[in-house]
Design a protein around this motif. Sequence first.
Motif, PDB file in Angstrom:
ATOM      1  N   SER A 131       0.828  -1.207   0.000  1.00 48.14           N
ATOM      2  CA  SER A 131       0.000   0.000   0.000  1.00 48.14           C
ATOM      3  C   SER A 131       0.865   1.261   0.000  1.00 48.14           C
ATOM      4  O   SER A 131       0.428   2.316  -0.470  1.00 48.14           O
ATOM      5  CB  SER A 131      -0.926   0.005   1.211  1.00 48.14           C
ATOM      6  N   LEU A 132       2.088   1.142   0.519  1.00 46.49           N
ATOM      7  CA  LEU A 132       3.025   2.270   0.581  1.00 46.49           C
ATOM      8  C   LEU A 132       4.018   2.260  -0.569  1.00 46.49           C
ATOM      9  O   LEU A 132       4.880   3.140  -0.652  1.00 46.49           O
ATOM     10  CB  LEU A 132       3.786   2.233   1.909  1.00 46.49           C
ATOM     11  N   HIS A 133       3.926   1.241  -1.429  1.00 51.24           N
ATOM     12  CA  HIS A 133       4.860   1.048  -2.534  1.00 51.24           C
ATOM     13  C   HIS A 133       6.301   0.883  -2.030  1.00 51.24           C
ATOM     14  O   HIS A 133       7.259   1.367  -2.638  1.00 51.24           O
ATOM     15  CB  HIS A 133       4.773   2.211  -3.534  1.00 51.24           C
ATOM     16  N   VAL A 134       6.421   0.184  -0.906  1.00 53.82           N
ATOM     17  CA  VAL A 134       7.733  -0.149  -0.339  1.00 53.82           C
ATOM     18  C   VAL A 134       8.059  -1.590  -0.715  1.00 53.82           C
ATOM     19  O   VAL A 134       7.280  -2.499  -0.405  1.00 53.82           O
ATOM     20  CB  VAL A 134       7.735   0.017   1.192  1.00 53.82           C
ATOM     21  N   PRO A 135       9.165  -1.842  -1.383  1.00 51.88           N
ATOM     22  CA  PRO A 135       9.482  -3.206  -1.802  1.00 51.88           C
ATOM     23  C   PRO A 135       9.871  -4.092  -0.617  1.00 51.88           C
ATOM     24  O   PRO A 135      10.398  -3.617   0.389  1.00 51.88           O
ATOM     25  CB  PRO A 135      10.669  -3.018  -2.746  1.00 51.88           C
ATOM     26  N   THR A 136       9.571  -5.373  -0.754  1.00 53.46           N
ATOM     27  CA  THR A 136      10.005  -6.366   0.227  1.00 53.46           C
ATOM     28  C   THR A 136      10.679  -7.518  -0.504  1.00 53.46           C
ATOM     29  O   THR A 136      10.484  -7.718  -1.708  1.00 53.46           O
ATOM     30  CB  THR A 136       8.830  -6.914   1.056  1.00 53.46           C
ATOM     31  N   GLN A 137      11.483  -8.267   0.232  1.00 53.46           N
ATOM     32  CA  GLN A 137      12.153  -9.450  -0.281  1.00 53.46           C
ATOM     33  C   GLN A 137      11.963 -10.570   0.740  1.00 53.46           C
ATOM     34  O   GLN A 137      11.631 -10.316   1.895  1.00 53.46           O
ATOM     35  CB  GLN A 137      13.648  -9.186  -0.483  1.00 53.46           C
ATOM     36  N   THR A 138      12.151 -11.804   0.302  1.00 52.88           N
ATOM     37  CA  THR A 138      12.087 -12.924   1.242  1.00 52.88           C
ATOM     38  C   THR A 138      13.465 -13.552   1.378  1.00 52.88           C
ATOM     39  O   THR A 138      14.232 -13.629   0.417  1.00 52.88           O
ATOM     40  CB  THR A 138      11.082 -13.991   0.791  1.00 52.88           C
ATOM     41  N   PHE A 139      13.760 -13.979   2.606  1.00 49.04           N
ATOM     42  CA  PHE A 139      15.046 -14.595   2.883  1.00 49.04           C
ATOM     43  C   PHE A 139      14.835 -15.931   3.587  1.00 49.04           C
ATOM     44  O   PHE A 139      14.134 -16.011   4.603  1.00 49.04           O
ATOM     45  CB  PHE A 139      15.908 -13.694   3.761  1.00 49.04           C
ATOM     46  N   ILE A 140      15.417 -16.979   3.037  1.00 50.65           N
ATOM     47  CA  ILE A 140      15.583 -18.240   3.748  1.00 50.65           C
ATOM     48  C   ILE A 140      17.038 -18.665   3.574  1.00 50.65           C
ATOM     49  O   ILE A 140      17.687 -18.313   2.582  1.00 50.65           O
ATOM     50  CB  ILE A 140      14.633 -19.351   3.252  1.00 50.65           C
ATOM     51  N   THR A 141      17.530 -19.405   4.546  1.00 48.98           N
ATOM     52  CA  THR A 141      18.893 -19.922   4.466  1.00 48.98           C
ATOM     53  C   THR A 141      18.909 -21.163   3.579  1.00 48.98           C
ATOM     54  O   THR A 141      17.927 -21.916   3.511  1.00 48.98           O
ATOM     55  CB  THR A 141      19.398 -20.282   5.871  1.00 48.98           C
ATOM     56  N   ARG A 142      20.007 -21.374   2.871  1.00 43.35           N
ATOM     57  CA  ARG A 142      20.168 -22.621   2.113  1.00 43.35           C
ATOM     58  C   ARG A 142      19.855 -23.825   2.994  1.00 43.35           C
ATOM     59  O   ARG A 142      20.190 -23.852   4.178  1.00 43.35           O
ATOM     60  CB  ARG A 142      21.602 -22.730   1.599  1.00 43.35           C
ATOM     61  N   SER A 143      19.246 -24.839   2.401  1.00 44.47           N
ATOM     62  CA  SER A 143      18.833 -26.015   3.169  1.00 44.47           C
ATOM     63  C   SER A 143      20.003 -26.812   3.718  1.00 44.47           C
ATOM     64  O   SER A 143      19.831 -27.628   4.633  1.00 44.47           O
ATOM     65  CB  SER A 143      17.954 -26.928   2.305  1.00 44.47           C
ATOM     66  N   ASP A 144      21.210 -26.589   3.166  1.00 44.15           N
ATOM     67  CA  ASP A 144      22.389 -27.302   3.661  1.00 44.15           C
ATOM     68  C   ASP A 144      23.257 -26.427   4.560  1.00 44.15           C
ATOM     69  O   ASP A 144      24.406 -26.761   4.842  1.00 44.15           O
ATOM     70  CB  ASP A 144      23.224 -27.836   2.492  1.00 44.15           C
ATOM     71  N   MET A 145      22.702 -25.310   5.029  1.00 42.22           N
ATOM     72  CA  MET A 145      23.417 -24.431   5.935  1.00 42.22           C
ATOM     73  C   MET A 145      22.573 -24.146   7.168  1.00 42.22           C
ATOM     74  O   MET A 145      21.344 -24.187   7.125  1.00 42.22           O
ATOM     75  CB  MET A 145      23.778 -23.105   5.246  1.00 42.22           C
ATOM     76  N   GLY A 146      23.238 -23.835   8.277  1.00 41.68           N
ATOM     77  CA  GLY A 146      22.537 -23.496   9.510  1.00 41.68           C
ATOM     78  C   GLY A 146      21.907 -22.128   9.421  1.00 41.68           C
ATOM     79  O   GLY A 146      22.325 -21.266   8.649  1.00 41.68           O
ATOM     80  N   CYS A 147      20.883 -21.913  10.239  1.00 43.31           N
ATOM     81  CA  CYS A 147      20.137 -20.656  10.231  1.00 43.31           C
ATOM     82  C   CYS A 147      20.417 -19.904  11.525  1.00 43.31           C
ATOM     83  O   CYS A 147      20.430 -20.491  12.613  1.00 43.31           O
ATOM     84  CB  CYS A 147      18.642 -20.954  10.111  1.00 43.31           C
ATOM     85  N   GLY A 148      20.643 -18.607  11.411  1.00 43.30           N
ATOM     86  CA  GLY A 148      20.807 -17.781  12.592  1.00 43.30           C
ATOM     87  C   GLY A 148      19.501 -17.642  13.347  1.00 43.30           C
ATOM     88  O   GLY A 148      18.441 -18.099  12.902  1.00 43.30           O
ATOM     89  N   SER A 149      19.553 -17.002  14.495  1.00 39.41           N
ATOM     90  CA  SER A 149      18.351 -16.842  15.304  1.00 39.41           C
ATOM     91  C   SER A 149      18.158 -15.377  15.664  1.00 39.41           C
ATOM     92  O   SER A 149      19.066 -14.559  15.520  1.00 39.41           O
ATOM     93  CB  SER A 149      18.441 -17.678  16.582  1.00 39.41           C
ATOM     94  N   THR A 150      16.963 -15.048  16.127  1.00 40.19           N
ATOM     95  CA  THR A 150      16.613 -13.680  16.511  1.00 40.19           C
ATOM     96  C   THR A 150      15.828 -13.737  17.816  1.00 40.19           C
ATOM     97  O   THR A 150      15.562 -14.819  18.360  1.00 40.19           O
ATOM     98  CB  THR A 150      15.750 -13.015  15.431  1.00 40.19           C
ATOM     99  N   ILE A 151      15.387 -12.567  18.282  1.00 44.74           N
ATOM    100  CA  ILE A 151      14.524 -12.564  19.457  1.00 44.74           C
ATOM    101  C   ILE A 151      13.092 -12.946  19.097  1.00 44.74           C
ATOM    102  O   ILE A 151      12.266 -13.149  19.984  1.00 44.74           O
ATOM    103  CB  ILE A 151      14.535 -11.193  20.160  1.00 44.74           C
ATOM    104  N   GLY A 152      12.791 -13.065  17.798  1.00 42.85           N
ATOM    105  CA  GLY A 152      11.425 -13.348  17.361  1.00 42.85           C
ATOM    106  C   GLY A 152      10.819 -14.592  17.987  1.00 42.85           C
ATOM    107  O   GLY A 152       9.788 -14.511  18.677  1.00 42.85           O
ATOM    108  N   PRO A 153      11.408 -15.785  17.773  1.00 46.80           N
ATOM    109  CA  PRO A 153      10.836 -16.989  18.372  1.00 46.80           C
ATOM    110  C   PRO A 153      10.836 -16.961  19.901  1.00 46.80           C
ATOM    111  O   PRO A 153       9.940 -17.512  20.525  1.00 46.80           O
ATOM    112  CB  PRO A 153      11.747 -18.102  17.837  1.00 46.80           C
TER     113      PRO A 153
END
Length: 412
Positions: free
Chosen positions: A345-367
């Motif tokens: 609605s604001l015409h602000v672009p977004t992107q999606t990020f996932i880690t490669r399936s053969d690499m570990g994923c970092g963590s955040t305070i989210g979960p």
Amino acid sequence: MREFNEELINFIDASPTPFHAVEWMAKTLECRGFIHLAEDETWNLEEGQDYYVTRNDSSIIAFTYPPCQEKGYTIVGAHTDSPHLRLKPNPLTTSAGVKRFGVEPYGGVLLNPWFDRDLSLAGRVVYLEGEVRREALININRPIAIIPSLAIHLDRDANSSRSINAQSDIVPIIATGEVDFESFILSHIQEDTENLTLLAHELSFYDTQKGSFIGINSDLIASARLDNLLSCYIGLQALLETSYPMMCAFMDHEEVGSESHIGAGGTFVEETLRRIAGDEYEKLMRHSIMVSCDNAHAQHPNFPSKHESEHAPLLNGGVAIKINSNHRYATNSRTQGRFVQCARSLHVPTQTFITRSDMGCGSTIGPITSTRLGVETIDVGIPQLAMHSIREVCGTEDAYGLYRILVHLGDF
């Protein structure tokens, strides 16, 4: 946007430690009419008034009052700490005719970039003035140390296989003459140190080089501590400008797991929300949304294969929405849909990020906060390069885009 980014750089330059970041944010909030609350006092909250509360002077929560009955709060979460080198309790050593300060890595710090940098020291000091125990923030704010590289003549494999020993290889040198550590530290509290006694300290080295705009078109920002003071700044500016009920929760100790009384795994956010909501706490959590803001890995132009090809955020390509099927990020389809609808609605672009399936994923305070509070959460971040380095890089457009989304997310 230029003014927004200039003030961002000023904030980070003024915030070499979480203590200084919280102090800067608290002063900004007070200038905008926010009232400081103390956790050990009774709160009498008034409708239409804004408030903030700190814990340990390194975590801060600020909020408008009251929350919306239908949509609760938009809660913006981030962290105030960054990987760095922390001074050891008894730091002074001598080797090869020079004095050194022993350090311990804090968090997942990238050690290589710390060599050959002009380093200063900042943090909190606890001391006695006579018989009275006091605390003070200090920032020496000039180069006092350096970690010199070993010359390539003495290590011919330096460019191919050099490893770093965190105990012996990364020790800053500070002088060739005598050093009185206690007097040196106390002299940055007051000139006359005769009546002062050092009790304890939490002091961190930092790079004295200031943040700057870089690139031929000045469309990049290079600075220390972009992860994650960038998100703190964005959230704070959104709180100051939004017309919707909002809370910002900026927590210390994320880089070491968040399991502390001032971290996201502690009670600070939950207790604050319970004091605000009273008997309506569970209802408030059902209606609210948390936006966990922590920078994302932009695709590195020299190492493009380190990313999943269809989920590789680009600098100045928009806010990255972070997704992980094993819930290392808290995003779900509902929170993602709401966030993306607002962005479009604001015409602000977004992107999606996932880690490669053969690499570990970092963590955040989210979960962590989603679990603790029971609030629906989305993990987002500004794409950046050189995460956890002494100097990191992001684009000039993405932070302002996220700020605009947070200002208006309460309408969706």
